[in-house]
Write a protein that holds these residues in place. Structure first.
Motif, PDB file in Angstrom:
ATOM      1  N   ARG A   1     -25.090 -37.435 -38.818  1.00  0.00           N
ATOM      2  CA  ARG A   1     -25.696 -37.541 -37.484  1.00  0.00           C
ATOM      3  C   ARG A   1     -24.605 -37.351 -36.433  1.00  0.00           C
ATOM      4  O   ARG A   1     -23.544 -37.972 -36.525  1.00  0.00           O
ATOM      5  N   THR A   2     -24.898 -36.495 -35.435  1.00  0.00           N
ATOM      6  CA  THR A   2     -23.915 -36.155 -34.404  1.00  0.00           C
ATOM      7  C   THR A   2     -24.552 -36.218 -33.016  1.00  0.00           C
ATOM      8  O   THR A   2     -25.753 -36.435 -32.885  1.00  0.00           O
ATOM      9  N   ASN A   3     -23.725 -35.986 -32.013  1.00  0.00           N
ATOM     10  CA  ASN A   3     -24.227 -35.853 -30.641  1.00  0.00           C
ATOM     11  C   ASN A   3     -24.554 -34.399 -30.319  1.00  0.00           C
ATOM     12  O   ASN A   3     -24.795 -34.057 -29.177  1.00  0.00           O
ATOM     13  N   GLY A   4     -24.554 -33.554 -31.316  1.00  0.00           N
ATOM     14  CA  GLY A   4     -24.742 -32.120 -31.114  1.00  0.00           C
ATOM     15  C   GLY A   4     -26.185 -31.704 -30.931  1.00  0.00           C
ATOM     16  O   GLY A   4     -27.116 -32.506 -31.041  1.00  0.00           O
ATOM     17  N   VAL A   5     -26.363 -30.424 -30.680  1.00  0.00           N
ATOM     18  CA  VAL A   5     -27.686 -29.831 -30.515  1.00  0.00           C
ATOM     19  C   VAL A   5     -28.515 -30.090 -31.771  1.00  0.00           C
ATOM     20  O   VAL A   5     -29.665 -30.511 -31.693  1.00  0.00           O
ATOM     21  N   ASN A   6     -27.940 -29.806 -32.930  1.00  0.00           N
ATOM     22  CA  ASN A   6     -28.585 -30.132 -34.197  1.00  0.00           C
ATOM     23  C   ASN A   6     -28.079 -31.526 -34.595  1.00  0.00           C
ATOM     24  O   ASN A   6     -27.063 -31.655 -35.252  1.00  0.00           O
ATOM     25  N   GLU A   7     -28.804 -32.558 -34.174  1.00  0.00           N
ATOM     26  CA  GLU A   7     -28.354 -33.946 -34.313  1.00  0.00           C
ATOM     27  C   GLU A   7     -28.188 -34.386 -35.760  1.00  0.00           C
ATOM     28  O   GLU A   7     -27.351 -35.238 -36.052  1.00  0.00           O
ATOM     29  N   THR A   8     -28.990 -33.846 -36.665  1.00  0.00           N
ATOM     30  CA  THR A   8     -28.934 -34.245 -38.070  1.00  0.00           C
ATOM     31  C   THR A   8     -28.714 -33.016 -38.940  1.00  0.00           C
ATOM     32  O   THR A   8     -29.426 -32.027 -38.812  1.00  0.00           O
ATOM     33  N   VAL A   9     -27.716 -33.109 -39.829  1.00  0.00           N
ATOM     34  CA  VAL A   9     -27.431 -32.044 -40.790  1.00  0.00           C
ATOM     35  C   VAL A   9     -27.354 -32.697 -42.159  1.00  0.00           C
ATOM     36  O   VAL A   9     -26.797 -33.786 -42.305  1.00  0.00           O
ATOM     37  N   ARG A  10     -27.893 -32.032 -43.163  1.00  0.00           N
ATOM     38  CA  ARG A  10     -27.832 -32.562 -44.520  1.00  0.00           C
ATOM     39  C   ARG A  10     -26.868 -31.718 -45.350  1.00  0.00           C
ATOM     40  O   ARG A  10     -26.948 -30.496 -45.347  1.00  0.00           O
ATOM     41  N   LEU A  11     -25.986 -32.427 -46.054  1.00  0.00           N
ATOM     42  CA  LEU A  11     -25.050 -31.804 -46.979  1.00  0.00           C
ATOM     43  C   LEU A  11     -25.471 -32.207 -48.392  1.00  0.00           C
ATOM     44  O   LEU A  11     -26.034 -33.294 -48.586  1.00  0.00           O
ATOM     45  N   TYR A  12     -25.174 -31.349 -49.354  1.00  0.00           N
ATOM     46  CA  TYR A  12     -25.577 -31.626 -50.728  1.00  0.00           C
ATOM     47  C   TYR A  12     -24.397 -31.456 -51.674  1.00  0.00           C
ATOM     48  O   TYR A  12     -23.603 -30.526 -51.516  1.00  0.00           O
ATOM     49  N   ILE A  13     -24.321 -32.353 -52.653  1.00  0.00           N
ATOM     50  CA  ILE A  13     -23.386 -32.171 -53.766  1.00  0.00           C
ATOM     51  C   ILE A  13     -24.227 -32.123 -55.035  1.00  0.00           C
ATOM     52  O   ILE A  13     -25.199 -32.870 -55.172  1.00  0.00           O
ATOM     53  N   VAL A  14     -23.883 -31.208 -55.913  1.00  0.00           N
ATOM     54  CA  VAL A  14     -24.586 -31.069 -57.188  1.00  0.00           C
ATOM     55  C   VAL A  14     -23.546 -30.933 -58.284  1.00  0.00           C
ATOM     56  O   VAL A  14     -22.394 -30.573 -58.040  1.00  0.00           O
ATOM     57  N   GLY A  15     -23.963 -31.226 -59.476  1.00  0.00           N
ATOM     58  CA  GLY A  15     -23.078 -31.080 -60.610  1.00  0.00           C
ATOM     59  C   GLY A  15     -23.746 -31.605 -61.869  1.00  0.00           C
ATOM     60  O   GLY A  15     -24.897 -32.047 -61.848  1.00  0.00           O
TER      61      GLY A  15
END
Length: 130
Positions: free
Chosen positions: A110-124
């Motif tokens: 979560r950020t103060n940016g235009v895109n407030e929420t970004v999801r990152l993924y780890i797989v393995g």
């Protein structure tokens, strides 16, 4: 008629100028998914780094980075990221105490940016020792 057209064009130009001067932060990741591939259960702790850039025109602040479970721990740049600068989110996955299997975990940023929420993924896939 000419007067209405002139006023409309003047209003449109004013709105465009106001929009161009708007200040915003924007986070842009190089990659949003990291694949650890296969690793043995004798080496259950895996680490990766997600690198991002502030592509906006005001400082970017990461408010929080939360993992989908306790086996995944993110740490991130705490200071504001100036426009054009890079930052990192480091992620540690620990498969200790789990059964060998394929996994997919999510880190919500979560950020103060235009895109407030970004999801990152780890797989393995943690494989059984032989």
């Amino acid at each position: 008629m000419k007067r209405i057209l002139f006023i409309s064009l003047l209003l449109l130009a004013t709105v465009n100028i106001a929009m161009a001067q708007k200040k915003y932060a924007e986070i842009k990741f190089e990659n949003t998914t990291y694949d650890f591939g296969k690793f043995p259960e004798s080496d259950p702790v895996q680490k990766c780094v997600f690198t991002f850039t502030n592509t906006g025109n005001m400082p970017l602040i990461i408010k929080q980075a939360i993992a989908s479970c306790g086996c995944t721990v993110p740490s991130y740049t705490k200071k504001p990221i100036e426009p054009g600068e890079k930052g990192q989110i480091k992620v540690t996955y620990s498969g200790r105490g789990t059964f060998p299997a394929r996994f997919k975990k999510t880190i919500t940023v979560r950020t103060n940016g235009v895109n407030e929420t970004v999801r990152l993924y780890i797989v393995g896939e943690m494989t059984e020792d032989k």
